[in-house]
Design an enzyme around this catalytic site. Structure first.
Site, PDB file in Angstrom:
ATOM      1  N   ASP A  75      51.872  65.223   8.070  1.00 50.11           N
ATOM      2  CA  ASP A  75      51.268  66.539   7.999  1.00 50.11           C
ATOM      3  C   ASP A  75      52.389  67.505   7.610  1.00 50.11           C
ATOM      4  O   ASP A  75      53.556  67.183   7.797  1.00 50.11           O
ATOM      5  CB  ASP A  75      50.704  66.867   9.384  1.00 50.11           C
TER       6      ASP A  75
HETATM    7  P1  ADP Z   1      48.397  71.645   7.923  1.00 50.50           P
HETATM    8  O1  ADP Z   1      47.499  70.556   7.515  1.00 50.50           O
HETATM    9  O2  ADP Z   1      49.468  71.922   6.890  1.00 50.50           O
HETATM   10  O3  ADP Z   1      48.999  71.460   9.276  1.00 50.50           O
HETATM   11  P2  ADP Z   1      46.094  73.281   8.694  1.00 50.50           P
HETATM   12  O4  ADP Z   1      45.083  72.291   8.248  1.00 50.50           O
HETATM   13  O5  ADP Z   1      46.267  73.507  10.140  1.00 50.50           O
HETATM   14  O6  ADP Z   1      47.529  73.012   7.998  1.00 50.50           O
HETATM   15  O7  ADP Z   1      45.725  74.625   8.019  1.00 50.50           O
HETATM   16  C1  ADP Z   1      45.424  74.610   6.677  1.00 50.50           C
HETATM   17  C2  ADP Z   1      45.123  75.944   6.157  1.00 50.50           C
HETATM   18  O8  ADP Z   1      43.955  76.476   6.782  1.00 50.50           O
HETATM   19  C3  ADP Z   1      46.212  76.940   6.442  1.00 50.50           C
HETATM   20  O9  ADP Z   1      47.243  76.869   5.506  1.00 50.50           O
HETATM   21  C4  ADP Z   1      45.423  78.241   6.343  1.00 50.50           C
HETATM   22  O10 ADP Z   1      45.214  78.556   4.999  1.00 50.50           O
HETATM   23  C5  ADP Z   1      44.081  77.866   6.925  1.00 50.50           C
HETATM   24  N1  ADP Z   1      43.999  78.192   8.356  1.00 50.50           N
HETATM   25  C6  ADP Z   1      43.780  77.346   9.376  1.00 50.50           C
HETATM   26  N2  ADP Z   1      43.756  77.988  10.553  1.00 50.50           N
HETATM   27  C7  ADP Z   1      44.025  79.287  10.282  1.00 50.50           C
HETATM   28  C8  ADP Z   1      44.149  80.479  11.074  1.00 50.50           C
HETATM   29  N3  ADP Z   1      44.031  80.467  12.410  1.00 50.50           N
HETATM   30  N4  ADP Z   1      44.409  81.618  10.430  1.00 50.50           N
HETATM   31  C9  ADP Z   1      44.530  81.647   9.101  1.00 50.50           C
HETATM   32  N5  ADP Z   1      44.415  80.591   8.321  1.00 50.50           N
HETATM   33  C10 ADP Z   1      44.147  79.422   8.870  1.00 50.50           C
HETATM   34 MG    MG Z   2      50.010  70.735  11.252  1.00 54.21          MG
END
Ligand code: ADP
Ligand code: MG
Length: 638
Positions: A323
């Protein structure tokens, strides 16, 4: 041989009685020091004390309709008595009992390696009351919200946040990090870690049963239930094998005696020797002795295996999916750009009030989210001295963002996926600016009120310093493919991937899409998934080996994963692979050695009439060697 059963210190006494009465019996039988008539009574006491624990286990198994290998030993001892070889039978039981005690002692040693960290947690804490008075209380009585004072050189009594004071803390007990970590007000501290140099006040965030330490202990304890595959195989093999030996021995007695006309005493003696040397005690203990030690070694180094089976699984890994946010990056993004959009002029605006409205609205939404980005937005609001507006009915949509209600209007913060169907109608300028920021390797989220964009927030996170080197080391260890799965945009993903040396990038993924990519990867190899978020949990669950970041990780990720990296320390991944490979080598050394000993001794019985006593010594000796070899895994694997 007392595998799985530890009988504690009383077994030592039984063993001692067995030895003394054996000597007395032998003195009576073979010398004139003691009267010959008391030999048999002494031997009987020797048998009972030496065989008691083995017999208890055997009866326990027989009640479940199973034969275990202890049965073979006891049968051999009784057989020896039947043909008048009391002394040899008693020696058998004595060594059986000694090795049983030594073995449970050795296995306790690796279990204790785990439990010793529990001892680091103090039993009392210095509680500071609201009126400023201080008093000593039991840690069990601490409640979340209580403030405790910890002085330099003391261990932290409870998980909490520093309210006052600065210090550096040796967290090695929990995270395996060897270097002390500097801590300031607001930072998290863990029970059992060592406060090195400052006086600090900690506000407890958990009760003692919920501390990270308590979680580690319960994880490791359940690890012993999740047995390694090899061990499960050997466990199911044991009763069948015991039957085979029993039947073979019956043939060995009756065929030479009834059909070949051999003397009963010598065929019986040989059959008893076969019974002893064919017992697979060393084989059965070979795996648990090694795997428990490997798990203990991991726990000491901040790598928690939730079961022996995962130690074995780690050996097979050839593909690793990471991730991004919180895993390859530190997970502490900072707001870099805050662009308010004026809907009337359809332009971005420098108007301070509108910028403040934007952050107040965004922070209002994010207040209820546990996402890394949410923290960054709130942090920014605080820095600008703007209070978040009161948003109601807030809902988090994993991989997209959050939305809620403010003054009966729908408000939302998130990426384009959160605004499917409406973002197409936004002014082109919004999309252009977002694209530009993404091109700079930033994460971009949109703040929206009733389908109207009120602004853009760009955030940037730092790559973990250890990431590049770790991925290089993994490559060297033979990992064929390393991919990144992220919910973030392609631009950020590519930029992070280039910095750390990722082979393949999958960006803009929803949690279920992470699962799809993983399914695909699983067709081509054995895949480990490393993640921290709620959105990683499904992928962690379906991977061959789910690895969670312990400190940055959400509870769901920790619970779903098979292995937890307590210190969020990516550089433990190569260690994890090396440790599991070493464990596998030791397990196989043990298996091959145990089998070789059995075969050699059996050949000895038939070719050179190996004496029962020698067979017993070789048999018990090999069992102990196997256990000692397993204990080697307690030492360093780096
Ligand atoms: P990763 O897979 O890189 O850990 P996430 O799946 O947790 O990232 O989040 C992916 C995207 O979803 C973030 O980059 C953002 O664009 C959006 N996102 C998720 N949760 C939030 C939040 N609480 N506030 C704003 N954007 C969010
Ligand atoms: Mg993450």
């Amino acid at each position: 041989m007392a595998h799985d059963h530890s009988h504690g210190p009383e077994q030592v006494w039984f063993t001692a009685i067995c030895a003394v009465t054996l000597i007395a019996g032998a003195l009576a039988e073979f010398t004139s020091i003691l009267p010959g008539s008391i030999a048999i009574p002494f031997y009987i006491v020797s048998y009972i004390s030496g065989g008691y624990h083995g017999l208890k286990d055997t009866l326990h198994h027989m009640r479940h309709g199973e034969l275990n290998i202890h049965f073979l030993m006891i049968a051999a001892a009784i057989g020896a008595a039947v043909i008048g070889q009391w002394a040899e039978g008693a020696i058998l039981l004595l060594l059986f009992s000694i090795s049983g005690s030594l073995e449970s002692f050795a296995l306790d040693k690796s279990r204790n390696a785990i439990h010793s960290i529990l001892k680091l947690r103090p039993s009392e804490a210095l509680l500071k009351s609201a009126d400023g008075s201080e008093q000593k209380v039991a840690v069990e009585d601490l409640q979340p919200g209580d403030v405790v004072i910890v002085k330099p050189g003391e261990h932290i009594p409870i998980d909490g946040l520093i309210r006052k004071g600065r210090t550096s803390i040796d967290q090695s007990a929990i995270t395996g990090e060897s270097v002390p970590v500097p801590k300031d007000p607001g930072d998290e501290v863990f029970a059992a870690t060592l406060n090195e140099n400052g006086v600090i006040e900690i506000e407890a965030t958990r009760t003692v049963q919920d501390t990270t330490l308590a979680k580690i202990i319960s994880l490791v304890e359940s690890a012993q239930k999740n047995r390694a595959k090899t061990q499960r195989f050997l466990d199911s093999f044991e009763p069948k094998y015991a039957w085979v030996v029993v039947i073979a021995v019956i043939f060995l007695i009756f065929i030479p005696w009834l059909i070949l006309g051999h003397e009963l005493d010598s065929t019986f003696y040989r059959a008893m020797t076969v019974l002893v040397v064919a017992s697979p005690c060393a084989l059965i203990i070979s795996t648990p002795a090694s795997i428990i030690s490997a798990i203990a070694n991991g726990a000491k180094n901040g790598v928690l295996f939730k079961g022996g089976v995962y130690v074995e699984q780690s050996v097979e890994i050839d593909t690793i999916a990471f991730d991004k946010t919180g895993t390859l990056t530190i997970g502490r993004p900072e707001v870099t750009d805050l662009l308010a959009f004026d809907d009337r002029s359809k332009q971005f605006t420098e108007n301070q009030q509108q910028i403040e409205n934007l952050i107040a609205l965004a922070a209002g939404c994010e207040q209820h989210s546990e996402h890394h980005l949410a923290e960054a937005v709130l942090h920014k609001a605080t820095a600008m001295s703007v209070s978040p507006v009161a948003v109601e009915d807030v809902q988090a949509v994993p991989g997209r963002g959050v939305h809620g209600k403010f003054h009966n209007q729908r408000v939302a913060v998130g990426n384009l996926k959160l605004f499917e169907g409406e973002s197409e109608k936004w002014p082109a300028l919004i999309h252009e600016k977002a694209k530009e920021l993404k091109g700079e390797g930033k994460t971009v989220v949109f703040a929206v009120k009733q389908s109207v964009p009120v602004g853009l927030i760009a955030l940037a996170d730092q790559v973990r310093p250890a990431a590049l080197e770790t991925l290089r080391a993994l490559k060297k260890l033979g990992i064929k493919k390393m991919v990144m799965l992220t919910g973030d945009n392609e631009g950020v993903a590519r930029s992070v991937a280039a910095q750390v040396g990722i082979d393949e990038v999958y960006a803009g993924l929803l949690p279920e899409e992470k699962v799809e990519v993983l399914e695909k990867l699983k067709k081509e190899g054995t895949v480990a998934m490393v993640g921290d978020g709620v959105n990683d949990a499904p992928a962690l669950a379906i991977s061959h080996l789910g690895i969670a970041m312990g400190a940055a990780g959400t509870d769901v990720a920790l619970e779903t994963a098979d292995v937890v990296l307590m210190g969020d320390d990516l550089s433990k991944l190569p260690y994890l692979l090396k440790l599991s490979r070493k464990a596998k080598t030791v397990v196989w050394q043990n298996i091959v050695f145990s089998l070789a000993v059995i075969v050699t001794l059996l050949i000895g019985v038939f070719l050179v009439d190996l004496p029962l006593t020698l067979g017993v010594i070789a048999h018990e000796g090999s069992t102990l060697l196997v256990v000692m070899n397993g204990l080697r895994l307690l030492g360093s694997a780096n």
